[in-house]
Write a protein that holds these residues in place. Sequence first.
Motif, mmCIF file in Angstrom:
data_model
loop_
_atom_site.group_PDB
_atom_site.id
_atom_site.type_symbol
_atom_site.label_atom_id
_atom_site.label_comp_id
_atom_site.label_asym_id
_atom_site.label_seq_id
_atom_site.Cartn_x
_atom_site.Cartn_y
_atom_site.Cartn_z
ATOM 1 N N SER A 1 35.625 19.232 36.223
ATOM 2 C CA SER A 1 35.415 19.313 34.776
ATOM 3 C C SER A 1 35.209 20.738 34.286
ATOM 4 O O SER A 1 35.403 21.031 33.109
ATOM 5 N N SER A 2 34.777 21.634 35.173
ATOM 6 C CA SER A 2 34.406 22.983 34.728
ATOM 7 C C SER A 2 35.614 23.857 34.429
ATOM 8 O O SER A 2 35.586 24.664 33.508
ATOM 9 N N LEU A 3 36.686 23.704 35.203
ATOM 10 C CA LEU A 3 37.899 24.496 34.970
ATOM 11 C C LEU A 3 39.126 23.669 35.309
ATOM 12 O O LEU A 3 39.206 23.087 36.398
ATOM 13 N N MET A 4 40.083 23.637 34.403
ATOM 14 C CA MET A 4 41.321 22.932 34.707
ATOM 15 C C MET A 4 42.075 23.650 35.826
ATOM 16 O O MET A 4 42.071 24.879 35.906
ATOM 17 N N ASN A 5 42.729 22.852 36.663
ATOM 18 C CA ASN A 5 43.542 23.405 37.738
ATOM 19 C C ASN A 5 45.021 23.137 37.471
ATOM 20 O O ASN A 5 45.382 22.553 36.441
ATOM 21 N N GLU A 6 45.876 23.563 38.393
ATOM 22 C CA GLU A 6 47.321 23.441 38.181
ATOM 23 C C GLU A 6 47.762 21.986 38.011
ATOM 24 O O GLU A 6 48.661 21.691 37.226
ATOM 25 N N GLU A 7 47.127 21.082 38.740
ATOM 26 C CA GLU A 7 47.472 19.670 38.615
ATOM 27 C C GLU A 7 47.111 19.141 37.233
ATOM 28 O O GLU A 7 47.845 18.334 36.652
ATOM 29 N N HIS A 8 45.990 19.621 36.693
ATOM 30 C CA HIS A 8 45.596 19.228 35.337
ATOM 31 C C HIS A 8 46.633 19.687 34.307
ATOM 32 O O HIS A 8 47.012 18.938 33.400
ATOM 33 N N TYR A 9 47.072 20.943 34.442
ATOM 34 C CA TYR A 9 48.068 21.467 33.503
ATOM 35 C C TYR A 9 49.371 20.685 33.597
ATOM 36 O O TYR A 9 50.010 20.392 32.578
ATOM 37 N N GLU A 10 49.763 20.353 34.810
ATOM 38 C CA GLU A 10 50.980 19.561 34.992
ATOM 39 C C GLU A 10 50.840 18.195 34.322
ATOM 40 O O GLU A 10 51.769 17.706 33.666
ATOM 41 N N ALA A 11 49.664 17.591 34.476
ATOM 42 C CA ALA A 11 49.421 16.278 33.862
ATOM 43 C C ALA A 11 49.450 16.370 32.337
ATOM 44 O O ALA A 11 50.020 15.503 31.661
ATOM 45 N N LEU A 12 48.827 17.417 31.784
ATOM 46 C CA LEU A 12 48.847 17.601 30.333
ATOM 47 C C LEU A 12 50.266 17.793 29.820
ATOM 48 O O LEU A 12 50.666 17.208 28.809
#
Length: 287
Positions: free
Chosen positions: A242-253
């Motif tokens: 929750s503290s920092l988005m990672n590459e997988e988060h950006y891909e999901a977004l």
Amino acid sequence: MSTYTVAHSPDADDVFMFYAIKFGWVSSKYIRFENIALDIETLNEKALQNYYDITAISFALYPYIKNDYALLKTAVSFGKGYGPKLIKKRDKRLKKNFKVALSGQYTTNAMLFRIAYPNARFVYMNFLEIEKAVVEGRVDAGVLIHESILNFDESLEVEKEIWDIWIELAKKELPLPLGGMALRRSIPLLKAIESENMLIKAVQVANKHKDAISKMLIERNLVRIDDEKLKIYLNMYANEDSSLMNEEHYEALDRLFEIGFEHGFYDTPIKAKEYLIPSEYKNVRFC
């Protein structure tokens, strides 16, 4: 010192992540935050009005406010194998045009649901009222969010997991993007960077002292669930990711925004990283 409004939802993970600041464990010489807690769809609607300086939003809303708000890298909620649930009365067979209660037009779960069930009849209501509406038969089904996914009336059962809809649409097992934070673009850049850094630190401190903050939240009646359920819920939605988005988060977004575009919700697909605060500016400015 500048004062900025921070609007977040009253659900346990948002309260948990913000209260490291509220309790005075994180502070700044230059910025002071005033917080307000409102249900997520009210926050989405306020964001469309450019109302609060910093606000929690449903990720599905972001393309509508991208020109007024930058996307923050912190205080994010993603599901991993879990998320909102479509519930109905046990043994009830849903017709093609069943009536369903959703937590708001701009929520992520609502967009995914509407894509999966285009013939359903939608009713929007506060997420706290959805379970009761299904139990009383005012709607045929409802999508539960926040803490309500952990425990609901025994007369109800899960018809479909929004997680499963997401995987079917994404065509890849990515985290389910649910909610994040956005910051008004009119805030001067250095103060925007400082604000984001404060929030990052608050989430990190909250996670480091999870037991202590959880106890304080329960003692002050700031959450709607007991200690056992709070632990479960925070492990789901307020964790190290929750503290920092990672590459997988950006891909999901990016995939979420792509899906929204493909189904006519957005005029154009966007890439999440292009709408972040350029935090490297501070290092360049003062090098």
